[in-house]
Design a protein around this motif. Structure first.
Motif, mmCIF file in Angstrom:
data_model
loop_
_atom_site.group_PDB
_atom_site.id
_atom_site.type_symbol
_atom_site.label_atom_id
_atom_site.label_comp_id
_atom_site.label_asym_id
_atom_site.label_seq_id
_atom_site.Cartn_x
_atom_site.Cartn_y
_atom_site.Cartn_z
ATOM 1 N N UNK A 80 1.121 -0.846 0.183
ATOM 2 C CA UNK A 80 0.073 0.270 0.161
ATOM 3 C C UNK A 80 0.564 1.456 -0.394
ATOM 4 N N UNK A 81 0.276 2.147 0.799
ATOM 5 C CA UNK A 81 0.867 3.662 -0.312
ATOM 6 C C UNK A 81 1.389 3.500 1.675
ATOM 7 N N UNK A 82 3.013 3.485 1.312
ATOM 8 C CA UNK A 82 3.742 3.358 2.172
ATOM 9 C C UNK A 82 4.349 4.785 2.484
ATOM 10 N N UNK A 83 4.683 5.200 1.481
ATOM 11 C CA UNK A 83 4.923 6.578 1.711
ATOM 12 C C UNK A 83 4.456 7.720 0.299
ATOM 13 N N UNK A 84 3.922 8.836 0.713
ATOM 14 C CA UNK A 84 3.069 9.874 -0.423
ATOM 15 C C UNK A 84 3.944 9.702 -1.701
ATOM 16 N N UNK A 85 2.701 9.364 -2.536
ATOM 17 C CA UNK A 85 2.625 9.198 -4.033
ATOM 18 C C UNK A 85 3.490 9.905 -4.912
ATOM 19 N N UNK A 86 3.232 11.554 -4.272
ATOM 20 C CA UNK A 86 3.723 12.877 -4.805
ATOM 21 C C UNK A 86 5.220 12.943 -4.118
ATOM 22 N N UNK A 87 6.109 12.099 -3.046
ATOM 23 C CA UNK A 87 7.461 11.901 -2.823
ATOM 24 C C UNK A 87 7.945 11.504 -3.823
ATOM 25 N N UNK A 88 9.309 12.368 -3.928
ATOM 26 C CA UNK A 88 10.839 12.148 -4.728
ATOM 27 C C UNK A 88 11.664 10.772 -3.727
ATOM 28 N N UNK A 89 12.034 10.663 -4.900
ATOM 29 C CA UNK A 89 13.357 9.626 -3.869
ATOM 30 C C UNK A 89 13.997 10.175 -2.268
ATOM 31 N N UNK A 90 14.465 11.884 -3.240
ATOM 32 C CA UNK A 90 14.811 12.367 -2.089
ATOM 33 C C UNK A 90 14.281 13.152 -0.713
ATOM 34 N N UNK A 91 13.068 13.226 -1.427
ATOM 35 C CA UNK A 91 12.585 13.813 -0.719
ATOM 36 C C UNK A 91 12.001 12.183 0.895
ATOM 37 N N UNK A 92 12.308 11.261 0.247
ATOM 38 C CA UNK A 92 11.946 9.961 1.188
ATOM 39 C C UNK A 92 13.060 10.312 2.172
ATOM 40 N N UNK A 93 14.099 10.579 1.535
ATOM 41 C CA UNK A 93 15.184 10.672 2.057
ATOM 42 C C UNK A 93 15.292 11.582 3.598
ATOM 43 N N UNK A 94 14.940 13.038 3.475
ATOM 44 C CA UNK A 94 14.870 13.886 3.928
ATOM 45 C C UNK A 94 14.282 13.781 4.879
ATOM 46 N N UNK A 95 12.936 13.384 4.591
ATOM 47 C CA UNK A 95 11.662 13.218 5.639
ATOM 48 C C UNK A 95 11.901 12.275 6.457
ATOM 49 N N UNK A 96 12.710 10.528 5.965
ATOM 50 C CA UNK A 96 13.364 9.783 6.645
ATOM 51 C C UNK A 96 14.185 10.626 7.793
ATOM 52 N N UNK A 97 14.966 11.553 7.844
ATOM 53 C CA UNK A 97 16.021 11.577 8.796
ATOM 54 C C UNK A 97 15.949 12.617 9.564
ATOM 55 N N UNK A 98 14.148 13.559 9.394
ATOM 56 C CA UNK A 98 12.935 14.534 10.599
ATOM 57 C C UNK A 98 12.640 13.080 11.141
ATOM 58 N N UNK A 99 11.993 12.265 10.383
ATOM 59 C CA UNK A 99 11.456 11.896 11.435
ATOM 60 C C UNK A 99 12.142 10.337 12.774
ATOM 61 N N UNK A 100 12.794 9.816 12.752
ATOM 62 C CA UNK A 100 14.192 8.801 12.991
ATOM 63 C C UNK A 100 15.203 9.457 13.524
ATOM 64 N N UNK A 101 15.480 9.416 14.679
ATOM 65 C CA UNK A 101 16.692 9.623 14.962
ATOM 66 C C UNK A 101 17.836 9.394 14.495
ATOM 67 N N UNK A 102 18.072 8.070 14.474
ATOM 68 C CA UNK A 102 18.870 7.221 13.834
ATOM 69 C C UNK A 102 18.855 6.784 12.053
ATOM 70 N N UNK A 103 18.792 8.179 12.112
ATOM 71 C CA UNK A 103 18.758 7.142 9.926
ATOM 72 C C UNK A 103 19.349 7.789 9.690
ATOM 73 N N UNK A 104 20.137 7.329 8.112
ATOM 74 C CA UNK A 104 21.771 7.717 8.219
ATOM 75 C C UNK A 104 22.079 8.104 6.487
ATOM 76 N N UNK A 105 21.984 9.108 6.222
ATOM 77 C CA UNK A 105 21.711 8.767 5.124
ATOM 78 C C UNK A 105 22.679 8.743 3.703
ATOM 79 N N UNK A 106 23.487 8.661 4.461
ATOM 80 C CA UNK A 106 25.172 7.422 3.413
ATOM 81 C C UNK A 106 25.154 6.110 3.211
ATOM 82 N N UNK A 107 24.058 5.641 4.118
ATOM 83 C CA UNK A 107 23.535 4.343 4.254
ATOM 84 C C UNK A 107 22.448 3.918 3.516
#
Length: 302
Positions: free
Chosen positions: A94-121
């Motif tokens: 199903x709709x895990x991410x909002x359909x209009x998000x780009x992959x770059x936005x998924x990265x950006x929002x994940x970093x905001x939502x989760x304390x231990x999210x690593x962009x490089x990884x």
């Protein structure tokens, strides 16, 4: 049915434990007196479509809260909260991410939502899974397989102790299913016994080589469970001559017949009852065990 009993020492050895879990729908009820997901292992939740796998995973992930019963996480904490969710990585249909998000936005929002999210990884995993070139694409424009790979990259880029994956292999091609198994094994190894994975599947053949523990669910009930090596001692694959098929059918747990002979699963404790027959014994695959157990317990007309 015997009432489940809380055991503190047993709870410590399980990453998740549940008691008297119930959820009713029209014509269906999930009813699990005791749920155990062992710590430090990869556990497969196996069952046919409609067995209740997604309902159970949604309960454990905190997506569904309208159920009865109690769930303990990480050996001590009961119920779902922010600190628990920080330790859990979930992927589902199903709709895990909002359909209009780009992959770059998924990265950006994940970093905001989760304390231990690593962009490089995250970027390294995306590259490993072959989706880096899609950075400018919107999620809705990705194939089902690439959407699943994106979800997996997002959870694997976090510092978690438990992955809850709902049918992660279904939209993937054979090569990516193999890569998924590699990622799961790597995740478990990095945890040094502290990381666990719980995933659902209705086709265990694709994920058997990464399954340590199996739970077979049939129409809302756990009908079999155990470590895979133990199940392969409990159930034996037997092949024999057609002349013995009728007699063997009264002993075997499940059987399939043809003009050439029979093949079936025998409980190890009943193996001696086949003495005198010309049979070949083999170690069954988890897939063969699962199909046999589901055939015996299914409510479908076979």
């Amino acid at each position: 049915m015997e009432k489940a009993i809380y055991n503190e020492s047993e709870t410590q050895s399980n990453i998740v434990q549940g008691w008297e879990l119930k959820k009713k729908y029209k014509g269906f009820e999930l009813d699990i007196p005791m749920l155990r997901i062992p710590k430090g292992f990869s556990t497969a939740l196996i069952g046919e479509n409609g067995a209740g796998k997604t309902t159970l995973l949604n309960m454990l992930a905190g997506i569904r809260l309208d159920y009865k019963g109690k769930i303990s996480y990480f050996g001590m904490e009961e119920g779902i909260n922010g600190s628990i969710q920080e330790k859990i990585g979930y992927t589902g249909p199903g709709s895990y991410f909002l359909p209009q998000w780009t992959i770059a936005q998924v990265e950006e929002i994940s970093e905001l939502l989760f304390e231990h999210f690593h962009k490089d990884k995250f970027r390294a995993i995306c590259d490993n899974l072959g989706i880096t070139q899609s950075q400018v694409k919107e999620v809705r424009k990705l194939s089902d397989g690439n959407r699943m790979k994106l979800m997996l990259a997002a959870v694997l880029a976090r510092e978690t102790e438990l992955l809850i994956l709902d049918e992660p292999a279904s939209p993937l091609d054979p090569l990516m299913r193999d890569r998924l198994c590699e990622q799961i094994r790597e995740y478990l190894a990095q945890g040094n016994g502290e990381h666990s994975v719980f995933f659902s599947t209705h086709n265990i053949a694709d994920m058997e080589n990464v399954t340590d523990y199996a739970i077979i669910l049939e129409h809302g009930n756990i009908v079999e469970e155990g470590f895979v090596e133990d199940l392969k001692e409990k159930y034996i694959l037997v092949k024999g001559e057609a002349d013995d098929a009728e007699k063997a059918g009264k002993i075997l747990f499940s059987i399939s017949k043809s003009s050439y002979g029979f093949e079936g699963i025998c409980l190890g404790e009943n193996l001696e009852q086949l003495a005198g027959m010309d049979i070949v014994k083999e170690i069954p695959t988890l897939s063969q065990i699962s199909v046999a157990v589901m055939k015996v317990n299914t409510r479908l007309k076979c």
